[in-house]
Write an enzyme that holds these catalytic residues in place. Structure first.
Site, PDB file in Angstrom:
ATOM      1  N   THR A 120     168.526 -15.220  46.828  1.00  0.00           N
ATOM      2  CA  THR A 120     169.201 -15.500  45.241  1.00  0.00           C
ATOM      3  C   THR A 120     168.630 -16.699  45.019  1.00  0.00           C
ATOM      4  OG1 THR A 120     171.326 -16.086  46.326  1.00  0.00           O
ATOM      5  CG2 THR A 120     171.175 -13.659  45.642  1.00  0.00           C
ATOM      6  N   LYS A 175     169.915 -14.547  54.197  1.00  0.00           N
ATOM      7  CA  LYS A 175     169.741 -15.246  53.042  1.00  0.00           C
ATOM      8  C   LYS A 175     171.060 -16.305  52.997  1.00  0.00           C
ATOM      9  CE  LYS A 175     171.462 -14.868  49.558  1.00  0.00           C
ATOM     10  NZ  LYS A 175     172.691 -15.567  48.926  1.00  0.00           N
ATOM     11  N   THR A 213     178.462 -17.906  52.418  1.00  0.00           N
ATOM     12  CA  THR A 213     177.669 -16.825  51.257  1.00  0.00           C
ATOM     13  C   THR A 213     176.274 -16.600  51.878  1.00  0.00           C
ATOM     14  OG1 THR A 213     178.584 -17.365  49.397  1.00  0.00           O
ATOM     15  CG2 THR A 213     176.306 -16.810  49.287  1.00  0.00           C
ATOM     16  N   GLU A 218     171.493 -25.329  48.288  1.00  0.00           N
ATOM     17  CA  GLU A 218     171.152 -25.402  46.885  1.00  0.00           C
ATOM     18  C   GLU A 218     170.881 -26.921  46.605  1.00  0.00           C
ATOM     19  OE1 GLU A 218     173.237 -21.587  45.066  1.00  0.00           O
ATOM     20  OE2 GLU A 218     174.344 -23.298  44.991  1.00  0.00           O
ATOM     21  N   ASN A 256     174.423 -24.530  39.930  1.00  0.00           N
ATOM     22  CA  ASN A 256     175.797 -23.799  39.665  1.00  0.00           C
ATOM     23  C   ASN A 256     176.354 -24.157  38.452  1.00  0.00           C
ATOM     24  OD1 ASN A 256     176.346 -22.491  42.570  1.00  0.00           O
ATOM     25  ND2 ASN A 256     175.574 -24.487  43.140  1.00  0.00           N
TER      26      ASN A 256
END
Length: 407
Positions: free
Chosen positions: A153, A179, A190, A276, A402
Protein backbone atom coordinates in the site's frame (compact mmCIF):
# COMPACT_ATOMS: atom_id res chain seq x y z
CA UNK A 1 21.47 -21.93 7.79
CA UNK A 2 21.89 -20.49 4.31
CA UNK A 3 20.26 -17.24 3.22
CA UNK A 4 18.92 -17.64 -0.32
CA UNK A 5 17.21 -15.48 -2.89
CA UNK A 6 13.43 -15.66 -2.85
CA UNK A 7 10.24 -15.37 -0.89
CA UNK A 8 6.96 -17.29 -0.79
CA UNK A 9 7.84 -19.49 -3.77
CA UNK A 10 11.29 -20.53 -2.49
CA UNK A 11 9.98 -23.62 -0.70
CA UNK A 12 9.05 -26.72 -2.72
CA UNK A 13 5.53 -26.95 -4.04
CA UNK A 14 4.53 -23.29 -3.62
CA UNK A 15 3.32 -21.06 -6.43
CA UNK A 16 2.32 -17.41 -6.65
CA UNK A 17 0.74 -14.90 -8.99
CA UNK A 18 -0.25 -11.24 -9.08
CA UNK A 19 -2.65 -9.12 -11.09
CA UNK A 20 -3.92 -5.56 -11.50
CA UNK A 21 -7.58 -5.69 -10.46
CA UNK A 22 -7.90 -1.89 -10.05
CA UNK A 23 -9.46 -2.21 -6.60
CA UNK A 24 -8.08 1.19 -5.62
CA UNK A 25 -4.80 1.67 -7.46
CA UNK A 26 -4.89 2.21 -11.20
CA UNK A 27 -1.18 2.06 -11.91
CA UNK A 28 0.04 -1.17 -10.34
CA UNK A 29 -0.80 -4.74 -9.36
CA UNK A 30 -3.04 -5.00 -6.32
CA UNK A 31 -3.94 -8.67 -5.85
CA UNK A 32 -1.74 -11.64 -5.01
CA UNK A 33 -2.31 -15.38 -4.75
CA UNK A 34 -0.25 -18.08 -3.02
CA UNK A 35 -0.98 -21.74 -3.74
CA UNK A 36 0.47 -25.06 -2.61
CA UNK A 37 0.22 -28.09 -4.86
CA UNK A 38 -0.75 -30.14 -1.81
CA UNK A 39 -2.77 -29.25 1.31
CA UNK A 40 -0.81 -27.52 4.07
CA UNK A 41 -0.78 -27.39 7.83
CA UNK A 42 -1.66 -23.78 8.66
CA UNK A 43 -0.79 -21.55 11.60
CA UNK A 44 -1.73 -17.93 12.17
CA UNK A 45 -1.51 -14.98 14.51
CA UNK A 46 -3.83 -12.01 14.33
CA UNK A 47 -4.47 -8.48 15.52
CA UNK A 48 -5.29 -7.84 19.17
CA UNK A 49 -7.49 -4.90 18.16
CA UNK A 50 -11.09 -5.46 19.29
CA UNK A 51 -12.14 -4.11 15.87
CA UNK A 52 -11.18 -7.00 13.62
CA UNK A 53 -11.50 -6.91 9.86
CA UNK A 54 -13.62 -9.53 8.11
CA UNK A 55 -10.59 -11.38 6.66
CA UNK A 56 -9.14 -11.76 10.16
CA UNK A 57 -12.32 -13.46 11.36
CA UNK A 58 -12.43 -15.68 8.27
CA UNK A 59 -8.80 -16.75 8.64
CA UNK A 60 -9.12 -17.39 12.36
CA UNK A 61 -11.88 -19.88 11.60
CA UNK A 62 -9.83 -21.62 8.90
CA UNK A 63 -6.64 -21.78 10.98
CA UNK A 64 -8.23 -22.80 14.27
CA UNK A 65 -11.07 -25.04 13.09
CA UNK A 66 -9.92 -26.73 9.89
CA UNK A 67 -7.17 -29.26 9.34
CA UNK A 68 -5.69 -27.84 6.13
CA UNK A 69 -5.26 -24.77 3.97
CA UNK A 70 -4.02 -24.64 0.42
CA UNK A 71 -4.31 -21.09 -0.93
CA UNK A 72 -4.18 -17.43 0.07
CA UNK A 73 -5.81 -14.55 -1.79
CA UNK A 74 -4.80 -11.03 -0.81
CA UNK A 75 -5.88 -7.63 -2.06
CA UNK A 76 -4.47 -4.18 -1.34
CA UNK A 77 -6.27 -0.84 -1.45
CA UNK A 78 -9.36 -1.73 0.62
CA UNK A 79 -9.11 -3.34 4.07
CA UNK A 80 -12.59 -4.92 4.26
CA UNK A 81 -12.71 -3.73 7.88
CA UNK A 82 -15.81 -2.34 9.63
CA UNK A 83 -17.92 -3.74 6.79
CA UNK A 84 -20.38 -5.90 8.76
CA UNK A 85 -22.01 -9.08 7.53
CA UNK A 86 -21.67 -7.94 3.93
CA UNK A 87 -17.91 -7.69 4.30
CA UNK A 88 -17.68 -11.16 5.83
CA UNK A 89 -19.80 -12.58 3.03
CA UNK A 90 -17.25 -11.17 0.59
CA UNK A 91 -14.55 -13.26 2.26
CA UNK A 92 -16.63 -16.34 1.50
CA UNK A 93 -17.27 -15.12 -2.04
CA UNK A 94 -13.53 -14.66 -2.57
CA UNK A 95 -12.81 -18.13 -1.20
CA UNK A 96 -15.56 -19.63 -3.36
CA UNK A 97 -14.09 -18.00 -6.47
CA UNK A 98 -10.62 -19.28 -5.64
CA UNK A 99 -11.97 -22.74 -4.85
CA UNK A 100 -13.63 -22.93 -8.25
CA UNK A 101 -10.56 -21.64 -10.07
CA UNK A 102 -8.09 -23.88 -8.24
CA UNK A 103 -10.19 -27.00 -7.64
CA UNK A 104 -9.76 -26.89 -3.85
CA UNK A 105 -12.29 -26.68 -0.99
CA UNK A 106 -13.44 -23.16 -0.15
CA UNK A 107 -12.61 -23.77 3.50
CA UNK A 108 -8.97 -24.26 2.53
CA UNK A 109 -8.69 -20.74 1.10
CA UNK A 110 -7.36 -17.98 3.34
CA UNK A 111 -8.05 -14.35 2.47
CA UNK A 112 -6.40 -11.09 3.43
CA UNK A 113 -6.99 -7.42 2.73
CA UNK A 114 -5.15 -4.18 3.43
CA UNK A 115 -5.97 -0.56 2.74
CA UNK A 116 -8.74 1.88 3.56
CA UNK A 117 -11.09 0.96 6.43
CA UNK A 118 -14.86 1.15 5.99
CA UNK A 119 -15.17 0.56 2.25
CA UNK A 120 -16.80 -2.54 0.73
CA UNK A 121 -14.77 -4.62 -1.70
CA UNK A 122 -15.72 -4.36 -5.39
CA UNK A 123 -16.46 -8.05 -5.73
CA UNK A 124 -16.68 -8.03 -9.50
CA UNK A 125 -13.04 -6.91 -9.60
CA UNK A 126 -11.98 -9.27 -6.83
CA UNK A 127 -13.58 -12.23 -8.62
CA UNK A 128 -12.06 -11.23 -11.93
CA UNK A 129 -8.68 -10.91 -10.23
CA UNK A 130 -8.92 -14.40 -8.79
CA UNK A 131 -9.81 -15.84 -12.19
CA UNK A 132 -6.93 -13.95 -13.79
CA UNK A 133 -4.35 -15.17 -11.27
CA UNK A 134 -5.17 -18.89 -11.16
CA UNK A 135 -3.76 -19.75 -14.61
CA UNK A 136 -0.72 -17.52 -13.99
CA UNK A 137 0.43 -19.37 -10.87
CA UNK A 138 4.13 -20.11 -11.08
CA UNK A 139 6.81 -21.46 -8.77
CA UNK A 140 9.52 -19.09 -9.99
CA UNK A 141 11.26 -16.65 -7.69
CA UNK A 142 10.03 -13.87 -9.95
CA UNK A 143 6.42 -14.91 -9.34
CA UNK A 144 7.01 -14.64 -5.61
CA UNK A 145 8.50 -11.19 -6.03
CA UNK A 146 5.54 -10.01 -8.10
CA UNK A 147 3.20 -11.23 -5.35
CA UNK A 148 5.23 -9.28 -2.77
CA UNK A 149 4.86 -6.13 -4.86
CA UNK A 150 1.11 -6.60 -5.30
CA UNK A 151 0.32 -6.46 -1.56
CA UNK A 152 2.01 -3.09 -1.01
CA UNK A 153 0.00 0.00 0.00
CA UNK A 154 2.12 2.91 1.24
CA UNK A 155 5.15 0.60 1.28
CA UNK A 156 7.98 1.91 -0.88
CA UNK A 157 9.74 -1.44 -1.37
CA UNK A 158 8.69 -5.08 -1.61
CA UNK A 159 9.61 -7.22 1.37
CA UNK A 160 10.66 -10.86 1.02
CA UNK A 161 13.29 -13.27 2.33
CA UNK A 162 14.12 -16.99 2.31
CA UNK A 163 16.52 -19.38 4.06
CA UNK A 164 17.43 -23.05 3.94
CA UNK A 165 18.39 -25.48 6.69
CA UNK A 166 18.93 -29.24 6.90
CA UNK A 167 16.53 -31.36 8.96
CA UNK A 168 16.68 -35.15 8.98
CA UNK A 169 19.05 -35.15 6.03
CA UNK A 170 16.63 -33.12 3.92
CA UNK A 171 16.89 -29.52 2.74
CA UNK A 172 14.10 -27.46 4.33
CA UNK A 173 13.22 -24.00 3.03
CA UNK A 174 11.42 -21.22 4.87
CA UNK A 175 10.39 -18.16 2.88
CA UNK A 176 8.09 -15.23 3.31
CA UNK A 177 6.80 -11.88 2.21
CA UNK A 178 5.05 -9.10 4.06
CA UNK A 179 3.68 -5.62 3.73
CA UNK A 180 3.66 -2.90 6.31
CA UNK A 181 4.55 0.76 6.50
CA UNK A 182 2.01 2.64 8.62
CA UNK A 183 -0.53 1.90 11.38
CA UNK A 184 2.18 -0.29 12.85
CA UNK A 185 2.24 -1.02 16.56
CA UNK A 186 2.40 -4.07 18.84
CA UNK A 187 0.74 -6.31 19.43
CA UNK A 188 1.01 -7.00 15.76
CA UNK A 189 0.90 -4.28 13.27
CA UNK A 190 -0.84 -3.01 10.07
CA UNK A 191 0.95 -5.64 8.39
CA UNK A 192 0.28 -8.78 6.48
CA UNK A 193 2.83 -11.56 6.56
CA UNK A 194 2.74 -14.74 4.52
CA UNK A 195 5.25 -17.48 5.33
CA UNK A 196 5.71 -20.73 3.43
CA UNK A 197 7.80 -23.77 4.23
CA UNK A 198 8.17 -27.30 2.92
CA UNK A 199 8.99 -28.70 6.34
CA UNK A 200 7.00 -31.68 7.59
CA UNK A 201 5.71 -30.73 11.05
CA UNK A 202 2.61 -31.25 13.16
CA UNK A 203 -0.04 -28.54 13.12
CA UNK A 204 0.27 -28.11 16.88
CA UNK A 205 4.00 -27.46 16.78
CA UNK A 206 3.68 -25.24 13.71
CA UNK A 207 1.26 -22.97 15.58
CA UNK A 208 3.42 -23.06 18.70
CA UNK A 209 6.49 -22.08 16.69
CA UNK A 210 4.76 -19.09 15.11
CA UNK A 211 3.04 -17.93 18.29
CA UNK A 212 6.27 -18.09 20.26
CA UNK A 213 8.36 -16.34 17.63
CA UNK A 214 5.86 -13.51 17.18
CA UNK A 215 6.74 -12.30 20.67
CA UNK A 216 10.30 -11.39 19.66
CA UNK A 217 9.60 -10.28 16.10
CA UNK A 218 6.31 -8.75 14.92
CA UNK A 219 5.29 -7.78 18.45
CA UNK A 220 8.49 -5.74 18.76
CA UNK A 221 7.81 -3.44 15.79
CA UNK A 222 6.25 0.01 16.03
CA UNK A 223 6.07 2.78 13.44
CA UNK A 224 3.39 5.11 14.77
CA UNK A 225 1.59 3.64 17.78
CA UNK A 226 -1.57 2.56 15.94
CA UNK A 227 -2.57 -1.11 16.11
CA UNK A 228 -4.40 -2.16 12.95
CA UNK A 229 -7.67 -3.98 12.38
CA UNK A 230 -6.15 -6.32 9.78
CA UNK A 231 -2.91 -7.67 11.21
CA UNK A 232 -2.36 -11.22 10.03
CA UNK A 233 0.62 -13.54 9.82
CA UNK A 234 -0.02 -16.89 8.15
CA UNK A 235 2.40 -19.80 8.05
CA UNK A 236 1.79 -22.67 5.64
CA UNK A 237 3.76 -25.95 5.77
CA UNK A 238 3.22 -28.48 2.98
CA UNK A 239 5.70 -31.20 4.04
CA UNK A 240 7.29 -31.44 0.59
CA UNK A 241 10.85 -31.41 1.95
CA UNK A 242 10.33 -35.02 2.99
CA UNK A 243 11.97 -34.76 6.41
CA UNK A 244 10.72 -36.99 9.24
CA UNK A 245 7.69 -35.21 10.68
CA UNK A 246 8.54 -32.96 13.61
CA UNK A 247 6.13 -34.01 16.33
CA UNK A 248 8.01 -33.00 19.46
CA UNK A 249 10.41 -30.32 20.62
CA UNK A 250 14.02 -31.23 20.07
CA UNK A 251 16.93 -30.52 17.75
CA UNK A 252 14.82 -30.49 14.57
CA UNK A 253 12.25 -28.16 16.09
CA UNK A 254 15.03 -25.86 17.30
CA UNK A 255 16.52 -25.72 13.80
CA UNK A 256 13.15 -24.83 12.32
CA UNK A 257 12.64 -22.14 14.97
CA UNK A 258 16.04 -20.66 14.09
CA UNK A 259 15.10 -20.39 10.42
CA UNK A 260 11.65 -19.01 11.21
CA UNK A 261 13.16 -16.43 13.54
CA UNK A 262 15.60 -15.24 10.89
CA UNK A 263 12.83 -14.86 8.31
CA UNK A 264 10.49 -13.03 10.69
CA UNK A 265 13.22 -10.79 12.13
CA UNK A 266 14.33 -9.81 8.63
CA UNK A 267 10.78 -9.02 7.56
CA UNK A 268 10.18 -7.00 10.73
CA UNK A 269 13.26 -4.88 10.14
CA UNK A 270 12.14 -4.29 6.56
CA UNK A 271 8.76 -3.08 7.87
CA UNK A 272 10.31 -0.75 10.43
CA UNK A 273 12.86 0.64 8.00
CA UNK A 274 10.11 1.32 5.46
CA UNK A 275 7.85 3.14 7.95
CA UNK A 276 5.79 5.83 6.30
CA UNK A 277 8.04 8.78 5.52
CA UNK A 278 10.96 7.18 7.33
CA UNK A 279 14.60 7.85 6.50
CA UNK A 280 16.09 5.43 9.03
CA UNK A 281 15.48 2.12 10.76
CA UNK A 282 15.68 2.75 14.51
CA UNK A 283 16.64 -0.28 16.62
CA UNK A 284 16.53 -0.23 20.41
CA UNK A 285 18.36 -2.88 22.44
CA UNK A 286 17.99 -3.21 26.19
CA UNK A 287 20.71 -5.32 27.77
CA UNK A 288 21.52 -6.20 31.36
CA UNK A 289 17.85 -6.42 32.33
CA UNK A 290 16.60 -8.41 35.30
CA UNK A 291 13.80 -10.07 33.30
CA UNK A 292 12.74 -10.42 29.68
CA UNK A 293 9.49 -8.60 30.46
CA UNK A 294 11.40 -5.62 31.85
CA UNK A 295 13.63 -5.47 28.77
CA UNK A 296 10.65 -5.68 26.41
CA UNK A 297 8.80 -2.90 28.21
CA UNK A 298 11.80 -0.57 28.17
CA UNK A 299 12.71 -1.17 24.53
CA UNK A 300 9.14 -0.64 23.33
CA UNK A 301 8.82 2.58 25.34
CA UNK A 302 11.91 4.06 23.68
CA UNK A 303 11.13 2.92 20.14
CA UNK A 304 7.60 4.42 20.34
CA UNK A 305 8.65 7.77 21.80
CA UNK A 306 7.70 10.51 19.33
CA UNK A 307 10.35 12.86 20.70
CA UNK A 308 13.05 10.21 20.39
CA UNK A 309 11.92 9.33 16.87
CA UNK A 310 12.07 13.02 15.91
CA UNK A 311 15.58 13.28 17.34
CA UNK A 312 16.67 10.31 15.24
CA UNK A 313 15.31 12.08 12.16
CA UNK A 314 17.36 15.15 13.09
CA UNK A 315 20.49 13.03 13.75
CA UNK A 316 20.46 14.56 17.22
CA UNK A 317 21.99 12.58 20.10
CA UNK A 318 19.30 13.84 22.48
CA UNK A 319 19.83 11.03 24.97
CA UNK A 320 17.64 12.67 27.61
CA UNK A 321 14.60 11.70 25.57
CA UNK A 322 15.64 8.05 25.66
CA UNK A 323 16.21 8.04 29.40
CA UNK A 324 12.89 9.86 29.84
CA UNK A 325 11.03 7.25 27.76
CA UNK A 326 12.58 4.47 29.80
CA UNK A 327 11.52 6.26 32.96
CA UNK A 328 7.81 6.44 32.13
CA UNK A 329 7.66 2.89 30.74
CA UNK A 330 6.47 1.46 34.04
CA UNK A 331 9.54 -0.77 34.38
CA UNK A 332 11.67 -0.21 37.45
CA UNK A 333 15.43 0.41 37.10
CA UNK A 334 18.11 2.70 38.51
CA UNK A 335 18.70 5.58 36.06
CA UNK A 336 22.03 6.31 37.74
CA UNK A 337 23.40 2.97 36.58
CA UNK A 338 22.41 3.19 32.91
CA UNK A 339 25.01 3.20 30.13
CA UNK A 340 23.79 4.26 26.67
CA UNK A 341 25.42 3.79 23.29
CA UNK A 342 24.58 4.79 19.71
CA UNK A 343 25.76 2.50 16.94
CA UNK A 344 25.57 2.32 13.13
CA UNK A 345 27.78 1.44 10.18
CA UNK A 346 29.65 4.69 10.93
CA UNK A 347 30.78 3.46 14.35
CA UNK A 348 29.78 3.19 17.99
CA UNK A 349 29.84 5.83 20.71
CA UNK A 350 29.14 5.78 24.44
CA UNK A 351 26.77 8.64 25.21
CA UNK A 352 26.11 8.26 28.92
CA UNK A 353 27.73 6.26 31.70
CA UNK A 354 25.96 5.63 34.97
CA UNK A 355 23.22 8.03 33.98
CA UNK A 356 25.36 11.05 33.07
CA UNK A 357 26.93 12.33 29.90
CA UNK A 358 30.37 11.02 28.92
CA UNK A 359 31.29 14.34 27.31
CA UNK A 360 31.06 12.65 23.91
CA UNK A 361 31.72 14.38 20.60
CA UNK A 362 28.46 15.77 19.17
CA UNK A 363 29.99 15.68 15.70
CA UNK A 364 30.86 12.00 16.03
CA UNK A 365 27.40 11.20 17.40
CA UNK A 366 25.75 13.04 14.52
CA UNK A 367 27.87 11.11 12.03
CA UNK A 368 26.75 7.82 13.57
CA UNK A 369 23.10 8.89 13.65
CA UNK A 370 23.17 9.97 10.00
CA UNK A 371 23.11 6.39 8.70
CA UNK A 372 19.92 4.72 7.45
CA UNK A 373 20.11 2.08 10.23
CA UNK A 374 20.70 3.34 13.76
CA UNK A 375 20.81 1.41 17.05
CA UNK A 376 20.48 2.66 20.62
CA UNK A 377 21.84 0.24 23.24
CA UNK A 378 20.95 0.76 26.90
CA UNK A 379 22.65 -1.34 29.56
CA UNK A 380 20.71 -1.16 32.83
CA UNK A 381 23.09 -3.49 34.74
CA UNK A 382 20.51 -5.55 36.57
CA UNK A 383 20.89 -9.00 35.04
CA UNK A 384 21.33 -10.90 31.76
CA UNK A 385 17.96 -10.50 30.01
CA UNK A 386 17.74 -8.63 26.71
CA UNK A 387 15.16 -7.42 24.20
CA UNK A 388 15.23 -5.65 20.85
CA UNK A 389 12.52 -3.43 19.36
CA UNK A 390 12.38 -1.90 15.90
CA UNK A 391 10.90 1.37 14.70
CA UNK A 392 11.84 4.32 12.55
CA UNK A 393 12.36 8.04 12.68
CA UNK A 394 9.43 10.48 12.60
CA UNK A 395 9.45 12.81 9.62
CA UNK A 396 7.36 15.51 7.97
CA UNK A 397 6.37 13.02 5.28
CA UNK A 398 4.59 10.77 7.78
CA UNK A 399 1.99 13.49 8.33
CA UNK A 400 1.74 14.23 4.61
CA UNK A 401 1.12 10.57 3.74
CA UNK A 402 -1.57 10.08 6.39
CA UNK A 403 -3.29 13.44 5.95
CA UNK A 404 -4.66 12.45 2.53
CA UNK A 405 -4.46 8.64 2.61
CA UNK A 406 -8.07 8.08 1.50
CA UNK A 407 -7.68 10.28 -1.53
Amino acid sequence: MEIITGGVTAAKGFFAAATAAEIKYKDRTDMAMIYSEVPCKAAGTFTTNVVKAAPVKWDQDIVYNHSNAQAVVCNSGIANACTGEEGYSYCKATADAAAEALGVPADSVLVASTGVIGMQLPMDRITSGVKAMAPKLCGSLEAGTEAAKAIMTTDTVKKEVAVQIEIGGKTVTVGGMCKGSGMIHPNMCTMLGFLTTDVCISKTLLQEALSENIKDTYNMVSVDGDTSTNDTVLLLANGQAGNPEITEKGKDFALFMEALNYVNTTLCKKIAGDGEGATALFEVKIIGAETKEQAVTLSKSVVTSSLTKAAIYGHDANWGRILCAMGYSGAQFDPEKVDLYFESRAGKIKIIENGVSTGYSEAEATKILSEDEVTAIADIKMGTATATAWGCDLTYDYVKINADYRS
